[in-house]
Design an enzyme around this catalytic site. Structure first.
Site, PDB file in Angstrom:
ATOM      1  N   GLN A   1       0.841  -1.204   0.000  1.00 12.37           N
ATOM      2  CA  GLN A   1       0.000   0.000   0.000  1.00 12.37           C
ATOM      3  C   GLN A   1       0.874   1.252   0.000  1.00 12.37           C
ATOM      4  O   GLN A   1       1.787   1.377   0.827  1.00 12.37           O
ATOM      5  CB  GLN A   1      -0.918   0.012   1.230  1.00 12.37           C
ATOM      6  CG  GLN A   1      -1.877   1.200   1.228  1.00 12.37           C
ATOM      7  CD  GLN A   1      -2.857   1.200   2.411  1.00 12.37           C
ATOM      8  OE1 GLN A   1      -2.796   0.335   3.291  1.00 12.37           O
ATOM      9  NE2 GLN A   1      -3.740   2.178   2.425  1.00 12.37           N
TER      10      GLN A   1
ATOM     11  N   VAL B   1      -0.703   4.570  -0.900  1.00 12.18           N
ATOM     12  CA  VAL B   1      -1.550   5.716  -0.540  1.00 12.18           C
ATOM     13  C   VAL B   1      -2.420   5.291   0.640  1.00 12.18           C
ATOM     14  O   VAL B   1      -3.221   4.355   0.516  1.00 12.18           O
ATOM     15  CB  VAL B   1      -2.413   6.173  -1.725  1.00 12.18           C
ATOM     16  CG1 VAL B   1      -3.313   7.328  -1.301  1.00 12.18           C
ATOM     17  CG2 VAL B   1      -1.536   6.597  -2.908  1.00 12.18           C
TER      18      VAL B   1
ATOM     19  N   HIS C   1      -8.731   2.484  -0.650  1.00  9.01           N
ATOM     20  CA  HIS C   1      -9.135   2.482  -2.059  1.00  9.01           C
ATOM     21  C   HIS C   1      -9.267   1.055  -2.548  1.00  9.01           C
ATOM     22  O   HIS C   1      -8.484   0.177  -2.182  1.00  9.01           O
ATOM     23  CB  HIS C   1      -8.169   3.277  -2.936  1.00  9.01           C
ATOM     24  CG  HIS C   1      -6.728   2.908  -2.749  1.00  9.01           C
ATOM     25  ND1 HIS C   1      -5.978   3.349  -1.679  1.00  9.01           N
ATOM     26  CD2 HIS C   1      -5.892   2.139  -3.503  1.00  9.01           C
ATOM     27  CE1 HIS C   1      -4.751   2.870  -1.776  1.00  9.01           C
ATOM     28  NE2 HIS C   1      -4.668   2.118  -2.878  1.00  9.01           N
TER      29      HIS C   1
END
Ligand code: AMP
Length: 116
Positions: free
Chosen positions: A96, A98, A102
C-alpha cells in the site's frame, strides 16, 4: 475530514486532477494514474480512512457501496463478462502506497495468480 498531505483527499477537494468515472455522496472513482492493466480504476470513500485496519462495523454499508460502484463501472467499461479483479492493499507488506482506503479494479487482460 480531509487529511493534509493525502493525495486522494486532494483529489476529493479538487486540488489534484483525476479522470473521474463516478462520484456520489459517499465515494469517488477515477482512473489510476499508473495503470497496471488496460482498465484500472480506484474507488475511494470521501471519508479519510487510512487502511482496512481502520474500518469499523458501521462502515459495512460504505464498503458494500464501494464494491457496487466498482461492479457498475466494470460493466460500463465493458469488462464485466471477461472478468476483473478487485484489490484492496492494507499496510506495508501489501505494498500500500496511498494511505486512504481504495478499491482497485483491474481488467482488460488475463491477470496472473497468485499476485507477486
Ligand atoms: P496502493 O499501492 O494500493 O496504495 O495503490 C495506490 C494507487 O494509487 C497506485 O496504483 C497509484 O498509481 C495510484 N495513484 C497515486 N496517485 C494517484 C493520482 N494522483 N491519481 C490517480 N491514481 C493515483
Amino acid at each position: 475530514m480531509p487529511d493534509d498531505g493525502c493525495v486522494f483527499c486532494d483529489i476529493l477537494e479538487d486540488r489534484e486532477e483525476a479522470d473521474r468515472l463516478h462520484e456520489d455522496d459517499r465515494v469517488v472513482a477515477f482512473r489510476d494514474i499508473n495503470p497496471q492493466a488496460p482498465v484500472h480504476f480506484l474507488v475511494i470513500p470521501r471519508d479519510h480512512i487510512p487502511t482496512v485496519n481502520d474500518l469499523v462495523p458501521e462502515d459495512a454499508d460504505l464498503v458494500g457501496h464501494m464494491v457496487t460502484v466498482a461492479q457498475n463501472l466494470a460493466a460500463e467499461q465493458g469488462v464485466a463478462d471477461d472478468g476483473y479483479r478487485l484489490v484492496v492493499n492494507c499496510g506495508k507488506d501489501s505494498g500500500q502506497e496511498v494511505f486512504h482506503l481504495h478499491l482497485h479494479c483491474l481488467a482488460g487482460r488475463p491477470l496472473d495468480w497468485p499476485p507477486g
